[in-house]
Design a protein around this motif. Structure first.
Motif, PDB file in Angstrom:
ATOM      1  N   VAL A  95      13.331   2.783 -11.810  1.00  0.00           N
ATOM      2  CA  VAL A  95      13.161   1.413 -11.324  1.00  0.00           C
ATOM      3  C   VAL A  95      12.113   1.455 -10.221  1.00  0.00           C
ATOM      4  O   VAL A  95      12.314   2.128  -9.206  1.00  0.00           O
ATOM      5  CB  VAL A  95      14.487   0.828 -10.785  1.00  0.00           C
ATOM      6  N   THR A  96      11.016   0.772 -10.439  1.00  0.00           N
ATOM      7  CA  THR A  96       9.921   0.766  -9.470  1.00  0.00           C
ATOM      8  C   THR A  96       9.991  -0.497  -8.622  1.00  0.00           C
ATOM      9  O   THR A  96       9.992  -1.612  -9.159  1.00  0.00           O
ATOM     10  CB  THR A  96       8.565   0.838 -10.183  1.00  0.00           C
ATOM     11  N   LEU A  97      10.081  -0.310  -7.319  1.00  0.00           N
ATOM     12  CA  LEU A  97      10.152  -1.429  -6.383  1.00  0.00           C
ATOM     13  C   LEU A  97       8.849  -1.495  -5.590  1.00  0.00           C
ATOM     14  O   LEU A  97       8.444  -0.508  -4.974  1.00  0.00           O
ATOM     15  CB  LEU A  97      11.346  -1.270  -5.443  1.00  0.00           C
ATOM     16  N   ASN A  98       8.211  -2.637  -5.633  1.00  0.00           N
ATOM     17  CA  ASN A  98       6.933  -2.831  -4.956  1.00  0.00           C
ATOM     18  C   ASN A  98       7.143  -3.643  -3.681  1.00  0.00           C
ATOM     19  O   ASN A  98       7.643  -4.767  -3.736  1.00  0.00           O
ATOM     20  CB  ASN A  98       5.953  -3.561  -5.865  1.00  0.00           C
ATOM     21  N   LYS A  99       6.740  -3.075  -2.546  1.00  0.00           N
ATOM     22  CA  LYS A  99       6.865  -3.772  -1.264  1.00  0.00           C
ATOM     23  C   LYS A  99       5.646  -4.674  -1.063  1.00  0.00           C
ATOM     24  O   LYS A  99       4.512  -4.211  -1.011  1.00  0.00           O
ATOM     25  CB  LYS A  99       6.971  -2.763  -0.121  1.00  0.00           C
ATOM     26  N   GLN A 135      10.441   8.674  -5.409  1.00  0.00           N
ATOM     27  CA  GLN A 135       9.043   8.950  -5.079  1.00  0.00           C
ATOM     28  C   GLN A 135       8.415   7.722  -4.441  1.00  0.00           C
ATOM     29  O   GLN A 135       8.489   6.615  -4.976  1.00  0.00           O
ATOM     30  CB  GLN A 135       8.264   9.350  -6.323  1.00  0.00           C
ATOM     31  N   LYS A 136       7.771   7.944  -3.299  1.00  0.00           N
ATOM     32  CA  LYS A 136       7.071   6.869  -2.607  1.00  0.00           C
ATOM     33  C   LYS A 136       5.579   7.044  -2.826  1.00  0.00           C
ATOM     34  O   LYS A 136       5.043   8.154  -2.749  1.00  0.00           O
ATOM     35  CB  LYS A 136       7.412   6.906  -1.114  1.00  0.00           C
ATOM     36  N   SER A 137       4.890   5.954  -3.102  1.00  0.00           N
ATOM     37  CA  SER A 137       3.445   6.001  -3.275  1.00  0.00           C
ATOM     38  C   SER A 137       2.830   4.782  -2.604  1.00  0.00           C
ATOM     39  O   SER A 137       3.525   3.838  -2.227  1.00  0.00           O
ATOM     40  CB  SER A 137       3.074   6.045  -4.763  1.00  0.00           C
ATOM     41  N   GLY A 138       1.527   4.796  -2.452  1.00  0.00           N
ATOM     42  CA  GLY A 138       0.843   3.721  -1.754  1.00  0.00           C
ATOM     43  C   GLY A 138       0.587   4.086  -0.309  1.00  0.00           C
ATOM     44  O   GLY A 138       1.240   4.955   0.263  1.00  0.00           O
ATOM     45  N   ALA A 191       3.305  -0.703  -0.510  1.00  0.00           N
ATOM     46  CA  ALA A 191       3.902   0.604  -0.808  1.00  0.00           C
ATOM     47  C   ALA A 191       4.788   0.447  -2.035  1.00  0.00           C
ATOM     48  O   ALA A 191       5.299  -0.638  -2.325  1.00  0.00           O
ATOM     49  CB  ALA A 191       4.714   1.128   0.376  1.00  0.00           C
ATOM     50  N   ARG A 192       4.958   1.546  -2.744  1.00  0.00           N
ATOM     51  CA  ARG A 192       5.736   1.523  -3.978  1.00  0.00           C
ATOM     52  C   ARG A 192       6.805   2.619  -3.920  1.00  0.00           C
ATOM     53  O   ARG A 192       6.529   3.755  -3.549  1.00  0.00           O
ATOM     54  CB  ARG A 192       4.825   1.736  -5.177  1.00  0.00           C
TER      55      ARG A 192
END
Length: 301
Positions: free
Chosen positions: A203-207, A242-245, A226-227
């Motif tokens: 599940v990808t959550l986009n801030k 996993q955090k990205s952005g 951030a994702r």
């Protein structure tokens, strides 16, 4: 992720909409777009599935082959992943533009699935300890892109692994501590992967601004600070985060996003399981009547 450009006015409109829980397409922050799922599409594969979320289209084929065990994991089978983005899916994927994304998606999928948190019973895939094992090759192709690739990739992979069957083997002692095996030439004797129920999805959550959303569209991804990708199984256990952005996520919001990812993921898995099991029952019933089977599923989150 997208080659689109976005104006300051569009960015402000999307950000303010997320803040008041009304997105540009009418969804709330935690609503998914309609998901279409098909299984058993590739006749030469051991299992296959295709997942479409709006314009994002992912095809996954699984091949089960005999290989050598790894030295450090002499009693375990293996999962080998490969993800490729079709150049026609997006302008960003043309030429060498998709190389880094291919590597990132491949490594994340392999990291989750080829281990104890991946759900698959790797010990069951070992044929002769220290010698041969079953190797699960997962090949995924991103056919089209309209945001939220990771979630579609994990849904398609889980469905393809549900659809996968492993041939039965018979192991015999031949003396002097040596063993040999034979593959049982009976399609009906093939077995489903043990532990498939605990294979996770992502599940990808986009801030965006001070809030976050699931299943982001391409324009929403451009507004993302951030994702956070949360991999969760049907028991609600975290299988990867996993955090990205470039943006940051406050600790309190991070905890909330992880919990939301777990809740949304469990709900989605329950719906996926019902859909896959119902589809299999329908297929078996039709095959028993000699009818032509079209494997197609649809559900809306």
């Amino acid at each position: 992720m997208s080659s689109l450009l976005i104006s300051p006015a569009e960015r402000d409109y999307i950000t303010k909409g997320v803040d008041v829980d009304i997105r540009a397409d009418g969804r709330t922050r935690l609503d998914y777009r309609d998901i279409v799922l098909e299984t058993g599409l590739i006749s030469q594969a051991s299992g296959s599935a295709r997942c479409r979320i709006e314009g994002t289209d992912v095809l996954v084929g699984v091949k089960v082959e005999i290989g050598m065990v790894d030295g450090e994991k002499s009693n375990l089978g293996k999962v080998v992943c490969n993800v490729e983005c079709a150049p026609s899916a997006s302008q960003q994927f043309e030429g060498r533009g998709a190389d880094e994304l291919n590597i990132e998606l491949t490594q994340l999928l392999a990291k989750v699935l080829d281990g104890p948190q991946g759900g698959i019973n790797l010990e069951k895939l070992c044929i002769i300890p220290g010698a041969q094992c079953w190797v699960i090759y997962i090949d995924a192709t991103i056919l089209d892109y309209s945001g939220n690739i990771l979630d579609a990739l994990f849904i398609a992979t889980r469905a393809a692994l549900f659809n996968t069957r492993v041939p039965m083997t018979e192991v015999q002692d031949v003396g002097e501590g040596q063993q040999e095996f034979e593959i049982v030439d009976d399609v009906e004797a093939a077995e489903r992967l043990e532990g498939w129920e605990q294979i996770p999805i992502a599940v990808t959550l986009n801030k965006i601004g001070s809030r976050y959303i699931v299943d982001a569209s391409p324009l929403e991804e451009l507004c993302t600070d951030a994702r956070l990708t949360v991999a969760v199984n049907q028991s609600g256990n975290l299988c990867g985060v996993q955090k990205s952005g470039e943006g940051s996520i406050e600790p309190s919001l991070l905890l909330e996003m992880v919990q939301t990812g777990k809740t949304v993921g469990q709900s989605m898995i329950q719906q996926l399981n019902k859909k896959l099991e119902r589809e299999e029952e329908d297929i078996l019933a039709k095959e028993s009547r000699g009818e032509i089977v079209k494997k197609l599923g649809f559900f809306a989150m």
